[in-house]
Design an enzyme around this catalytic site. Structure first.
Site, PDB file in Angstrom:
ATOM      1  N   LYS A 154      -8.570   4.033 -19.655  1.00  0.00           N
ATOM      2  CA  LYS A 154      -7.985   4.310 -20.847  1.00  0.00           C
ATOM      3  C   LYS A 154      -7.326   4.400 -21.481  1.00  0.00           C
ATOM      4  O   LYS A 154      -6.505   3.678 -22.245  1.00  0.00           O
ATOM      5  CB  LYS A 154      -8.965   5.893 -20.958  1.00  0.00           C
TER       6      LYS A 154
ATOM      7  N   TYR B  76     -16.365  14.852 -17.088  1.00  0.00           N
ATOM      8  CA  TYR B  76     -16.815  13.892 -16.465  1.00  0.00           C
ATOM      9  C   TYR B  76     -17.860  13.986 -15.840  1.00  0.00           C
ATOM     10  O   TYR B  76     -17.777  14.537 -14.061  1.00  0.00           O
ATOM     11  CB  TYR B  76     -16.053  12.499 -16.365  1.00  0.00           C
TER      12      TYR B  76
ATOM     13  N   ASP C 102      -7.369  16.798 -15.336  1.00  0.00           N
ATOM     14  CA  ASP C 102      -7.477  15.358 -15.784  1.00  0.00           C
ATOM     15  C   ASP C 102      -6.887  15.594 -17.686  1.00  0.00           C
ATOM     16  O   ASP C 102      -7.538  16.522 -18.323  1.00  0.00           O
ATOM     17  CB  ASP C 102      -8.760  15.341 -15.871  1.00  0.00           C
TER      18      ASP C 102
ATOM     19  N   ARG D  73       0.774  -0.871   0.038  1.00  0.00           N
ATOM     20  CA  ARG D  73       0.065  -0.101   0.058  1.00  0.00           C
ATOM     21  C   ARG D  73       0.749   1.255   0.394  1.00  0.00           C
ATOM     22  O   ARG D  73       0.617   2.083  -0.930  1.00  0.00           O
ATOM     23  CB  ARG D  73      -1.124  -0.302   1.382  1.00  0.00           C
TER      24      ARG D  73
END
Length: 397
Positions: free
Chosen positions: A209, A112, A184, A59
């Site tokens: 993507k 988005y 973004d 993590r």
């Protein structure tokens, strides 16, 4: 790689940050482990007190994840990246790292759908306000700043309207007021645009993507030129909120990055062919593609981008039911959310990814219930055009 040499993008996408493997494997191994061991307590003490640089728990760090972070940072001209389990994990963590109760976020009107939902609904519960404005007008941006504005958030090109925002101009305004700028860059990718070079503080990707490109992994990443900030983001937010990416997902993203430059060339070529085809059809009311010279943001896109991307948005003549019939009439092109895959995908945003936007106000946010979005894949463009033509003929027969 020789550190003294400057390499081209496609070379860096394959080799940047690579390290020698003890077994001389061509591809970097996957460190599929949750934890790392110590030889003794002194070694553990030195590690936890930062006297020794080592891995402890995936993590907080993992060699496979770290390679992905370093390679992506190189491609974006940043100094470090933080990988996340999804694009939304990256977006939410970055926004929270810059704001708190009583603060305000200034965001572009066209985002988005899940980003809009996070900004408009979720963080409002924690006392963080978001104002959605048209950031294509820098005068409007300057007027909209309040004493509580802490961060500006935008996409460019935007999803799904493909509006173009002046990153450098916006950063100049924001930084003069001590405001952070987050971009973004999912639609453009570092192949076509590098927001950090224009002054952005953080650049984000839904790595699901184009970075992946194969539709088989979910991930996100945030990159900055500020190393101290990336450490804060990693250990203060990604680790504490738990948005860690798996080593296998990071490895898949490394694989996808190797062909990113090649794929973006084909995505753009196919998108251009589709956009030009749609523009000539009498059944199409409006086609938006930044590569068109009469697109409102074309000159700006040509200045701050090295390509126009692989997304097209358009509206069919007649009622919104025609858009529904059109997407259902496609055979080769698949009806699905997401984008940037080898397969060409189509959606009706108002019914799918952008359902969080109030239907009666869609035009205020830059699109409509009739808007159709196509993510051009890697197929031969002639086959895609035939599929689109067949679907149009079914609607208007």
């Amino acid at each position: 790689m020789e550190e003294s040499r400057e390499y081209h993008f496609d070379t860096l996408a394959i080799h940047a940050a690579e390290q020698e493997d003890q077994n001389q494997a061509l591809n970097s191994p996957i460190y599929m482990t949750s934890t790392f061991t110590f030889t003794d307590l002194q070694q553990a003490e030195d590690t936890f007190s930062f006297k020794r640089r080592a891995y402890v728990y995936t993590r907080g760090g993992n060699p496979t994840i770290n390679l992905f972070e370093q390679r992506l940072a190189t491609l974006e001209n940043g100094v470090d990246s933080v990988a996340f389990s999804s694009g939304m994990a990256a977006i939410s963590s970055v926004i929270l790292s810059f704001s708190g109760a009583g603060d305000s976020v200034l965001a572009h009107r066209n985002l988005y759908g899940s980003t809009f939902g996070f900004l408009n609904h979720l963080i409002a519960k924690y006392g963080i306000n978001t104002d959605f404005i048209d950031m294509t007008d820098l005068n409007n941006v300057e007027r909209s700043i309040t004493p509580n504005t802490r961060v500006m958030f935008l996409e460019t090109p935007t999803n799904p309207a493909l509006e173009i925002i002046d990153i450098e101009g916006l950063c100049a305004i924001a930084h003069s007021k001590g405001i952070k700028v987050v971009v973004d860059n999912t639609f453009a990718t570092p192949v076509f645009q590098k927001p950090l070079d224009f002054g952005a503080d953080v650049v984000l990707h839904s790595a699901t993507k184009y970075i992946s490109g194969h539709g088989d992994v979910v991930g996100g990443v945030a990159t900055s030129k500020d190393f101290d900030y990336t450490q804060k983001l990693k250990f203060g937010y990604m680790c504490e909120l738990g948005g860690v990416i798996s080593p296998f997902s990071a490895w898949l993203l490394l694989r996808g990055m190797k062909t990113l430059g090649l794929r973006m060339e084909r995505h753009e070529r196919n998108a251009t062919a589709i956009a030009e085809f749609l523009r000539k059809r009498k059944e199409i009311e409006k086609t938006s593609f930044p590569g068109f010279e009469d697109h409102p943001g074309h000159k700006l896109a040509a200045r701050q981008m090295e390509g126009f991307g692989g997304i097209i948005s358009f509206e069919l003549c007649g009622p919104k039911e025609n858009a529904e019939k059109f997407v259902q009439g496609l055979k080769l092109i698949k009806l699905a959310v997401s984008l940037g895959d080898a397969e060409t995908l189509v959606e009706v945003p108002a019914m799918m990814t952008h359902r969080d936007y109030p239907e009666e106000e869609l035009h205020r946010f830059g699109f409509s219930s009739k808007t159709v979005r196509i993510s051009a894949g890697l197929e031969h463009h002639s086959d895609l055009l035939e599929d689109i033509e067949d679907a149009l003929e079914k609607v208007y027969k």
